[in-house]
Scaffold this active site. Structure first.
Site, PDB file in Angstrom:
ATOM      1  N   HIS A 241       3.781  -2.741  -1.688  1.00 21.43           N
ATOM      2  CA  HIS A 241       2.945  -3.360  -0.652  1.00 21.43           C
ATOM      3  C   HIS A 241       3.532  -3.116   0.733  1.00 21.43           C
ATOM      4  O   HIS A 241       2.799  -3.011   1.719  1.00 21.43           O
ATOM      5  CB  HIS A 241       2.829  -4.874  -0.872  1.00 21.43           C
ATOM      6  CG  HIS A 241       2.015  -5.255  -2.071  1.00 21.43           C
ATOM      7  ND1 HIS A 241       2.542  -5.283  -3.339  1.00 21.43           N
ATOM      8  CD2 HIS A 241       0.714  -5.616  -2.188  1.00 21.43           C
ATOM      9  CE1 HIS A 241       1.594  -5.654  -4.188  1.00 21.43           C
ATOM     10  NE2 HIS A 241       0.479  -5.870  -3.515  1.00 21.43           N
ATOM     11  N   ASP A 314      -4.677   1.691  -6.535  1.00 26.56           N
ATOM     12  CA  ASP A 314      -4.215   0.392  -6.069  1.00 26.56           C
ATOM     13  C   ASP A 314      -4.747   0.244  -4.643  1.00 26.56           C
ATOM     14  O   ASP A 314      -5.276   1.199  -4.057  1.00 26.56           O
ATOM     15  CB  ASP A 314      -2.692   0.315  -6.132  1.00 26.56           C
ATOM     16  CG  ASP A 314      -2.182  -1.117  -6.293  1.00 26.56           C
ATOM     17  OD1 ASP A 314      -2.942  -2.061  -6.006  1.00 26.56           O
ATOM     18  OD2 ASP A 314      -1.017  -1.290  -6.697  1.00 26.56           O
TER      19      ASP A 314
END
Length: 594
Positions: A241, A314
């Site tokens: 992330h 993702d």
């Protein structure tokens, strides 16, 4: 809820083209006909799965309208669908999509209605991350199960299948047909900051069996399961992330470790696989993340593993995929690599127009888009979206959070709690000699939709079991004053229960000083089981693997002797002073001897 007549009218254009065979499943001729009638702009839209703010497709709160205008340039989900013709929508708690099951059902119906009323309108594939454990988007009163590592500690494929079946039934009832679960990563790095307890464990074969079982449960309930994060995110010390992890496994190790659960998922008929924003030089030495890697996605996943289902990225807003290329290049490169669904780009307008221009300029062919769109439509057909795009409030009431479902979650949780230390058989605590309990420790933000905070949940559960338990939250980094307050309170207790969360120096000091009081101390790891290696000696130590209510209540029942500790470590715990040595091996776990 739209009327039956409204449903039939809205879906007539699509349904008519599929009706002659009596089924939408794998009817490629009819689906190809649908693709051939789509405009290029509609095709581009079909590839995107996008977030949108609000509890309603047409009438969100003003703050959500403002957020949509700022991030997407539209006011509502309905406007986003009309402008971009997106093929999918992802729900998040923070986007205010998931207040309660009936509201979610209405939102899902509103999204479907907005899409199906468009020219050549198609049903939308609505998705979310409902992993259970520490990652959930739909909370109470829906049924919440133990997370993956807890299921790994239980070790029962039957439980994984039951989890998938019940969770799938509840998701389908509220209009969610694609779940980004299970995690197929093999967590071999205790320092992994992003996977950890989201993984079933460190043993490839055990993870593979549980992945396949959960897939069977979800897909048997009519919800697409998604194995993630290909080619394997289990051995990283960087969170994708916020950074760009590099996996240093050899090709041989990847075959024996990371690939095993994904092969198992493919054999189980997995509907979708999610990519990882990681570098894996042994599989592709270009420096590109796997999400943008043709050798990994087309060469290995499609070619070597023979997978022809949907590949979803993702989130394209994560730093791991944005490090090397701009937000306009990422979606184009992902499609060139072999991706089908482009998930949650930072700017839908930038990403959508980049793909459109890449086709118009010849970098991508329309035929390449058609390949992905056909896979997406096959999945929508297999999930029954062409025939039944809408859900009902009656279905929500009959299905979501029923007593039978909640009882199943409690039974499964009881099989996961793992006892690692029990000096002088302190546990189970005796209500006559240890009636007055102090519950202290970390109180991380409660996972979505659970009661929380953990100290309060544990104290309430222990009180219900016949103890007098008082909660004193001390946080993940207690100050000296907070530690002193807990130590003073411990003087008036018969025993202390302390929850640890990714153990810190301050938490360690808290436990040391509590032990020094002479009061019996029961430590409960409410996230990573690795905490035990960092702690001073405690009389009793349990691993609960998460701080969701269902796991904390199960731990309380074990402490009270109402349930036996049956979990076994699905990962090894290394010594803190010598990580090359194992303190507790895979499979370790004590019982009460009866």
């Amino acid at each position: 809820m739209p009327s039956r007549r409204t449903v039939l009218a809205a879906t007539a254009g699509v349904a008519a083209s599929l009706a002659t065979s009596g089924t939408a499943h794998a009817n490629d001729k009819k689906l190809r006909s649908l693709v051939s009638r789509m405009t290029l702009e509609e095709k581009v839209g079909q590839l995107f799965v996008m977030r949108v703010y609000g509890h309603s497709a047409t009438a969100p709160d003003q703050a959500d309208i403002d957020a949509n205008l700022k991030e997407i340039g539209v006011r509502t989900a309905a406007e986003m669908i009309a402008r971009y013709r997106v093929g999918g929508v992802i729900y998040f708690t923070w986007a205010h999509n998931t207040r309660d099951p009936h509201q979610i059902a209405d939102l899902s119906n509103g999204i479907q209605k907005a899409s199906l009323r468009q020219p050549r309108g198609l049903p939308v594939l609505i998705s979310t991350d409902q992993e259970h454990g520490i990652v959930c988007r739909v909370g109470e009163p829906a049924t919440l199960f133990p997370g993956a590592m807890a299921i790994g500690a239980g070790g029962a494929r039957k439980d994984a299948r039951t989890l998938g079946r019940i969770a799938g039934q509840e998701l389908r009832a509220i209009g969610i047909r694609q779940n980004y679960s299970p995690v197929a990563d093999v967590n071999v790095n205790p320092a992994n900051p992003v996977i950890g307890v989201r993984s079933f464990g460190s043993e490839a074969g055990a993870v593979a069996g549980l992945v396949a079982a959960e897939v069977a449960g979800y897909q048997g309930a009519g919800v697409a399961a998604t194995a993630k994060h290909f080619p394997g995110h289990g051995d990283t010390a960087v969170d994708s992330h916020y950074g760009f992890p590099v996996i240093t496994h050899s090709r041989e190790l990847w075959e024996k470790l990371d690939a095993v659960p994904f092969r198992s998922a493919i054999r189980a008929g997995i509907d979708s696989i999610m990519t990882a924003h990681i570098q894996f030089p042994a599989l592709d030495d270009s420096g590109d993340p796997a999400t943008l890697s043709h050798p990994i996605l087309t060469g290995i996943l499609r070619g070597e593993l023979g997978y022809d289902g949907v590949v979803v990225t993702d989130s394209l807003g994560m730093e791991g995929v944005r490090t090397k290329y701009g937000d306009d290049r990422v979606p184009v490169l992902a499609l060139k690599a072999g991706v089908d669904q482009l998930l949650n780009p930072p700017s839908l307008d930038v990403a959508w127009n980049a793909v459109l221009k890449a086709v118009q300029g010849g970098e991508l062919t329309e035929a390449r888009l058609d390949e992905s769109i056909l896979r997406i439509l096959r999945l929508k057909a297999r999930l029954g979206l062409f025939e039944e795009p809408y859900v009902s409030h009656g279905g929500v009431t009959r299905t979501v959070g029923t007593p039978a479902h909640l009882a199943a979650a409690d039974r499964i949780a009881e099989r996961t709690t793992t006892l690692l230390v029990n000096e002088r058989r302190l546990l189970p605590l005796n209500r006559r000699t240890h009636r007055k309990l102090l519950v202290v420790g970390a109180d991380p933000a409660s996972p979505s939709g659970t009661t929380g905070p953990p100290t309060g949940v544990l104290a309430a559960a222990l009180t219900e079991l016949g103890f007098t338990a008082t909660a004193l939250p001390t946080g993940t980094a207690p100050s000296a004053a907070t530690v002193a307050q807990a130590v003073a309170a411990a003087q008036d207790a018969d025993a202390v229960v302390v929850g640890t969360y990714n153990i810190t120096a301050a938490q360690k000091s808290l436990v040391e000083q509590l032990v020094a009081t002479g009061r019996p101390v029961v430590a409960v790891a409410i996230r990573n089981p690795y905490d035990v290696a960092q702690l001073p000696p405690v009389p009793a130590y349990l691993a609960a693997y998460s701080w969701t209510d269902v796991e904390l209540r199960a731990a309380a029942r074990v402490i009270a002797g109402k349930a036996a500790p049956r979990g076994r470590l699905p990962v090894p715990v290394q010594r803190a002073d010598d990580p090359a040595k194992v303190l507790y091996p895979v499979g370790y776990g004590l019982s009460y001897g009866r």
